[in-house]
Scaffold this motif. Structure first.
Motif, PDB file in Angstrom:
ATOM      1  N   THR A 170       0.808  -1.229   0.000  1.00 48.89           N
ATOM      2  CA  THR A 170       0.000   0.000   0.000  1.00 48.89           C
ATOM      3  C   THR A 170       0.845   1.285   0.000  1.00 48.89           C
ATOM      4  O   THR A 170       0.317   2.359  -0.266  1.00 48.89           O
ATOM      5  CB  THR A 170      -0.955   0.020   1.206  1.00 48.89           C
ATOM      6  N   PHE A 171       2.147   1.172   0.303  1.00 49.50           N
ATOM      7  CA  PHE A 171       2.999   2.376   0.363  1.00 49.50           C
ATOM      8  C   PHE A 171       3.749   2.634  -0.940  1.00 49.50           C
ATOM      9  O   PHE A 171       4.385   3.670  -1.084  1.00 49.50           O
ATOM     10  CB  PHE A 171       4.049   2.229   1.489  1.00 49.50           C
ATOM     11  N   CYS A 172       3.688   1.714  -1.904  1.00 43.67           N
ATOM     12  CA  CYS A 172       4.712   1.674  -2.957  1.00 43.67           C
ATOM     13  C   CYS A 172       4.214   2.116  -4.335  1.00 43.67           C
ATOM     14  O   CYS A 172       3.131   1.729  -4.776  1.00 43.67           O
ATOM     15  CB  CYS A 172       5.245   0.244  -3.036  1.00 43.67           C
ATOM     16  N   GLY A 208      15.565  -7.307 -10.524  1.00 41.26           N
ATOM     17  CA  GLY A 208      14.140  -7.169 -10.817  1.00 41.26           C
ATOM     18  C   GLY A 208      13.500  -6.556  -9.588  1.00 41.26           C
ATOM     19  O   GLY A 208      14.035  -6.713  -8.491  1.00 41.26           O
ATOM     20  N   GLN A 209      12.386  -5.865  -9.762  1.00 43.95           N
ATOM     21  CA  GLN A 209      11.709  -5.282  -8.598  1.00 43.95           C
ATOM     22  C   GLN A 209      11.289  -6.387  -7.654  1.00 43.95           C
ATOM     23  O   GLN A 209      11.179  -6.191  -6.458  1.00 43.95           O
ATOM     24  CB  GLN A 209      10.463  -4.502  -9.035  1.00 43.95           C
ATOM     25  N   ASN A 210      11.074  -7.553  -8.213  1.00 42.72           N
ATOM     26  CA  ASN A 210      10.593  -8.690  -7.444  1.00 42.72           C
ATOM     27  C   ASN A 210      11.230  -9.921  -8.073  1.00 42.72           C
ATOM     28  O   ASN A 210      10.555 -10.756  -8.654  1.00 42.72           O
ATOM     29  CB  ASN A 210       9.077  -8.726  -7.623  1.00 42.72           C
ATOM     30  N   VAL A 274      11.718  -6.931   4.757  1.00 40.63           N
ATOM     31  CA  VAL A 274      10.554  -7.331   5.558  1.00 40.63           C
ATOM     32  C   VAL A 274       9.667  -6.123   5.863  1.00 40.63           C
ATOM     33  O   VAL A 274       8.493  -6.266   6.108  1.00 40.63           O
ATOM     34  CB  VAL A 274      10.998  -8.075   6.838  1.00 40.63           C
ATOM     35  N   GLN A 275      10.246  -4.943   5.915  1.00 38.92           N
ATOM     36  CA  GLN A 275       9.549  -3.646   6.128  1.00 38.92           C
ATOM     37  C   GLN A 275       9.140  -3.402   7.572  1.00 38.92           C
ATOM     38  O   GLN A 275       9.310  -2.303   8.090  1.00 38.92           O
ATOM     39  CB  GLN A 275       8.318  -3.483   5.218  1.00 38.92           C
ATOM     40  N   SER A 276       8.564  -4.412   8.259  1.00 41.69           N
ATOM     41  CA  SER A 276       8.114  -4.216   9.645  1.00 41.69           C
ATOM     42  C   SER A 276       8.085  -5.567  10.342  1.00 41.69           C
ATOM     43  O   SER A 276       7.965  -6.612   9.682  1.00 41.69           O
ATOM     44  CB  SER A 276       6.706  -3.608   9.644  1.00 41.69           C
ATOM     45  N   SER A 312      18.077  -6.224   4.679  1.00 38.86           N
ATOM     46  CA  SER A 312      16.639  -6.009   4.578  1.00 38.86           C
ATOM     47  C   SER A 312      16.340  -4.526   4.386  1.00 38.86           C
ATOM     48  O   SER A 312      17.235  -3.686   4.484  1.00 38.86           O
ATOM     49  CB  SER A 312      15.970  -6.514   5.857  1.00 38.86           C
ATOM     50  N   ASP A 313      15.069  -4.237   4.098  1.00 43.25           N
ATOM     51  CA  ASP A 313      14.575  -2.847   4.104  1.00 43.25           C
ATOM     52  C   ASP A 313      13.517  -2.736   5.197  1.00 43.25           C
ATOM     53  O   ASP A 313      12.735  -3.678   5.399  1.00 43.25           O
ATOM     54  CB  ASP A 313      13.875  -2.493   2.789  1.00 43.25           C
ATOM     55  N   PHE A 314      13.489  -1.574   5.841  1.00 41.98           N
ATOM     56  CA  PHE A 314      12.473  -1.297   6.865  1.00 41.98           C
ATOM     57  C   PHE A 314      11.861   0.072   6.609  1.00 41.98           C
ATOM     58  O   PHE A 314      12.557   1.003   6.210  1.00 41.98           O
ATOM     59  CB  PHE A 314      13.096  -1.275   8.264  1.00 41.98           C
ATOM     60  N   TYR A 346       8.633   6.548   6.554  1.00 43.92           N
ATOM     61  CA  TYR A 346       7.527   6.421   5.613  1.00 43.92           C
ATOM     62  C   TYR A 346       7.306   7.752   4.886  1.00 43.92           C
ATOM     63  O   TYR A 346       7.267   8.815   5.511  1.00 43.92           O
ATOM     64  CB  TYR A 346       6.243   6.008   6.344  1.00 43.92           C
ATOM     65  N   SER A 347       7.161   7.665   3.566  1.00 46.67           N
ATOM     66  CA  SER A 347       6.934   8.858   2.751  1.00 46.67           C
ATOM     67  C   SER A 347       5.654   8.625   1.942  1.00 46.67           C
ATOM     68  O   SER A 347       5.599   7.698   1.132  1.00 46.67           O
ATOM     69  CB  SER A 347       8.148   9.041   1.829  1.00 46.67           C
ATOM     70  N   PRO A 348       4.600   9.417   2.194  1.00 44.37           N
ATOM     71  CA  PRO A 348       3.348   9.175   1.467  1.00 44.37           C
ATOM     72  C   PRO A 348       3.523   9.469  -0.021  1.00 44.37           C
ATOM     73  O   PRO A 348       4.042  10.530  -0.381  1.00 44.37           O
ATOM     74  CB  PRO A 348       2.362  10.163   2.100  1.00 44.37           C
TER      75      PRO A 348
HETATM   76  N1  SAM Z   1      10.337  -5.020  -4.069  1.00 45.09           N
HETATM   77  C1  SAM Z   1      11.026  -4.760  -2.885  1.00 45.09           C
HETATM   78  C2  SAM Z   1      10.272  -5.355  -1.706  1.00 45.09           C
HETATM   79  O1  SAM Z   1       9.184  -5.825  -1.836  1.00 45.09           O
HETATM   80  O2  SAM Z   1      10.762  -5.300  -0.630  1.00 45.09           O
HETATM   81  C3  SAM Z   1      11.248  -3.319  -2.604  1.00 45.09           C
HETATM   82  C4  SAM Z   1      11.449  -2.369  -3.679  1.00 45.09           C
HETATM   83  S1  SAM Z   1      11.401  -0.672  -3.218  1.00 45.09           S
HETATM   84  C5  SAM Z   1      11.981  -0.070  -4.730  1.00 45.09           C
HETATM   85  C6  SAM Z   1      12.769  -0.408  -2.134  1.00 45.09           C
HETATM   86  C7  SAM Z   1      12.421  -0.026  -0.745  1.00 45.09           C
HETATM   87  O3  SAM Z   1      11.982   1.312  -0.666  1.00 45.09           O
HETATM   88  C8  SAM Z   1      11.294  -0.820  -0.102  1.00 45.09           C
HETATM   89  O4  SAM Z   1      11.721  -2.066   0.343  1.00 45.09           O
HETATM   90  C9  SAM Z   1      10.833   0.075   1.017  1.00 45.09           C
HETATM   91  O5  SAM Z   1      11.509  -0.199   2.198  1.00 45.09           O
HETATM   92  C10 SAM Z   1      11.209   1.472   0.507  1.00 45.09           C
HETATM   93  N2  SAM Z   1       9.997   2.228   0.178  1.00 45.09           N
HETATM   94  C11 SAM Z   1       9.142   2.011  -0.837  1.00 45.09           C
HETATM   95  N3  SAM Z   1       8.124   2.907  -0.795  1.00 45.09           N
HETATM   96  C12 SAM Z   1       8.335   3.696   0.286  1.00 45.09           C
HETATM   97  C13 SAM Z   1       7.633   4.780   0.871  1.00 45.09           C
HETATM   98  N4  SAM Z   1       6.485   5.221   0.363  1.00 45.09           N
HETATM   99  N5  SAM Z   1       8.159   5.367   1.976  1.00 45.09           N
HETATM  100  C14 SAM Z   1       9.314   4.927   2.505  1.00 45.09           C
HETATM  101  N6  SAM Z   1      10.026   3.903   1.985  1.00 45.09           N
HETATM  102  C15 SAM Z   1       9.548   3.277   0.902  1.00 45.09           C
END
Ligand code: SAM
Ligand code: SF4
Length: 472
Positions: A170-172, A208-210, A274-276, A312-314, A346-348
């Motif tokens: 929902t954030f992406c 790849g993005q995924n 994992v994000q959270s 990981s990403d959070f 988090y960035s909307p």
């Molecule tokens: N496909 C990857 C996944 O599912 O984890 C992530 C790809 S995204 C290009 C890279 C990272 O940016 C994400 O894992 C997330 O942590 C961060 N990200 C994406 N949208 C964001 C948002 N609206 N605000 C803050 N961080 C964001």
């Protein structure tokens, strides 16, 4: 005709680094040669990122600076064309045209193969915009890099195997800027990797993005899972290391786990965002996995390959994130133990479901949580790096160091490792005994002599293309 100078500035993920190279390859037959600075360039491409607000706002400030350079070029009697490419171009095409008259061409990530035509159109019509999602596979239209370009880019290369995303967290913004998930056929990926290997590339990072949602058509006419592709690529002569980024916890199939157990070339370092750590927040993010699901995936990797490490990403401060949700994230990080990780406030993003969520977290809380999380991650990363001290670790050497006589490479975990040696070792994997550590860099000595009679076939300036910013 003298060569025309092309400057490409890339923001964001590894996909953009790869796309920048493909744009340079597309423009090479038009006489464009890459240059390191925008000043004096005939064509400047900003390859943009839309993932967070800060990333997309950077584009407009850069365009402000470029306006002065373009005006200077006009006073000097030469032209300068400015292109905005990448995900901001895709998401805000019309807005860029309106806000920044200095821009000649706006081109979305699916249309880079049309760059020469778009530049020609801008010449006759003033400006050109293309942000369609054509059905055709853009990769089929992008020219192969020349042998010279491959060699100049060093011994590590990215290869896109999958693009787009159907997950809709929902954030992406990615599903909106990069479109639906698509995988390249196995045969095309093999062709690319063979060609790179034949020209001296030793390490491939599949992107790849995924990336582990890959399901490209195989030689049997059926979709191949990602693990199967890895088995196939590991057999290509010359390729000594394989990596991939970014993977999703929901798409970790058994063939991928098996590949980590069986393939020496597949590096034991996985970026698995994992994000959270809070199930409530993971559900609101539409991640479609729980923290326990994630822990179980990590266990499967570790059972197959005990020396594996993770990054990981959070995201902190997702709408509705309460103190106990954040505590669950800290607890998860404590349990997993990361070798590295990226954390973001988090960035909307306009157009995403989370942007309409009401329960926003205050900036002060976000700042405080980010610092706390980053401190924990930093301490884990330092502890992980300290485990290298005194050990002998395989290093793939990729470039000369800053000091004369120094050569730098990467360990399986992407730590930079420095030794004193001849540059003939560039392109070789050699064991290094680690003697000291400075922040993230390892220093040591070669534990065995390089293979003789195998000179480096790379430009001494060629460097690895790794980014240490957030992955794809
Ligand atoms: N496909 C990857 C996944 O599912 O984890 C992530 C790809 S995204 C290009 C890279 C990272 O940016 C994400 O894992 C997330 O942590 C961060 N990200 C994406 N949208 C964001 C948002 N609206 N605000 C803050 N961080 C964001
Ligand atoms: Fe897709 Fe990753 Fe964005 Fe989720 S965070 S929508 S999986 S690219």
């Amino acid at each position: 005709m003298p060569p025309r100078k092309l400057h490409i500035k890339s923001y964001g993920c590894q996909m953009n680094v790869y796309d920048a190279q493909r744009m340079a390859d597309t423009l090479a037959p038009e006489g464009y040669v890459e240059t390191a600075s925008a000043e004096g360039a005939d064509l400047v491409i900003l390859n943009t990122c839309h993932i967070r607000e800060k990333a997309s706002e950077k584009v407009y400030s850069e365009l402000g600076r470029l306006r002065a350079a373009k005006e200077q070029a006009a006073r000097d009697g030469r032209g300068m064309n400015i292109v905005v490419a990448g995900c901001v171009a895709q998401a805000e095409g019309e807005e860029i045209i309106r806000r920044a008259p200095v821009v000649d061409v706006v081109v979305g990530p699916q249309s880079y193969h049309h760059l020469p035509q778009l530049l020609a159109r801008a010449k006759t019509c003033g400006r050109a915009l293309e942000t369609e999602f054509p059905v055709a596979d853009k990769f089929g239209f992008l020219p192969q890099p020349s042998r010279q370009a491959i060699r100049a880019r060093g011994i590590s290369a990215f290869v896109t195997v999958q693009e787009g995303c159907d997950k809709f967290c929902t954030f992406c913004v990615v599903p909106y800027t990069r479109g639906a998930e698509a995988s390249r056929p196995v045969a095309k990926v093999i062709d690319d990797v063979r060609r790179l290997a034949d020209n001296g590339v030793r390490e491939i990072t599949l992107i790849g993005q995924n990336v582990n949602a890959y399901h490209g058509e195989g030689s049997d006419g059926r979709p191949w899972p990602f693990g199967k592709l890895l088995y196939r690529l590991a057999g290509i002569p010359g390729i000594v290391r394989l990596r991939y980024s970014t993977s999703h916890p929901r798409d970790v199939e058994d063939t991928l786990i098996d590949a980590h157990r069986d393939l020496d070339a597949l590096m034991p370092f996985v970026h698995l965002p994992v994000q959270s750590g809070s199930d409530r927040i993971l559900a609101a993010m539409n991640r479609r996995h729980t923290a326990d699901d994630y822990r179980r995936v990590i266990d499967r990797f570790r059972d197959a390959r005990p020396d594996i490490a993770f990054s990981s990403d959070f995201i902190v401060g997702f709408p509705g994130e309460a103190e106990e949700d954040f505590a669950a994230t800290l607890a998860l990080v404590g349990q997993i133990g990361y070798a590295a990780a990226y954390s973001f406030k988090y960035s909307p993003r306009p157009g995403t479901p989370a942007a309409d969520m009401q329960e926003t977290v205050s900036t002060a809380d976000m700042d405080q949580r980010l610092v706390q999380l980053q401190n924990l991650i930093d301490s884990q990363q330092s502890a992980f790096n300290r485990t290298a001290l005194g050990r002998t670790i395989d290093v793939l050497f990729d470039r000369p160091g800053r000091k004369p006589g120094q050569i730098v490479g990467r360990t399986p975990y992407l730590q930079p490792a420095h030794v004193e040696a001849s540059d003939a070792i560039i392109g070789q994997v050699l064991p290094v005994t680690v003697a000291s550590l400075e922040r993230y860099s390892l220093f040591g000595t070669l534990a065995s002599q390089p293979a003789s009679g195998e000179p480096s076939n790379h430009a001494a300036t060629g460097g690895a293309q790794f980014q240490t910013t957030a992955g794809v």
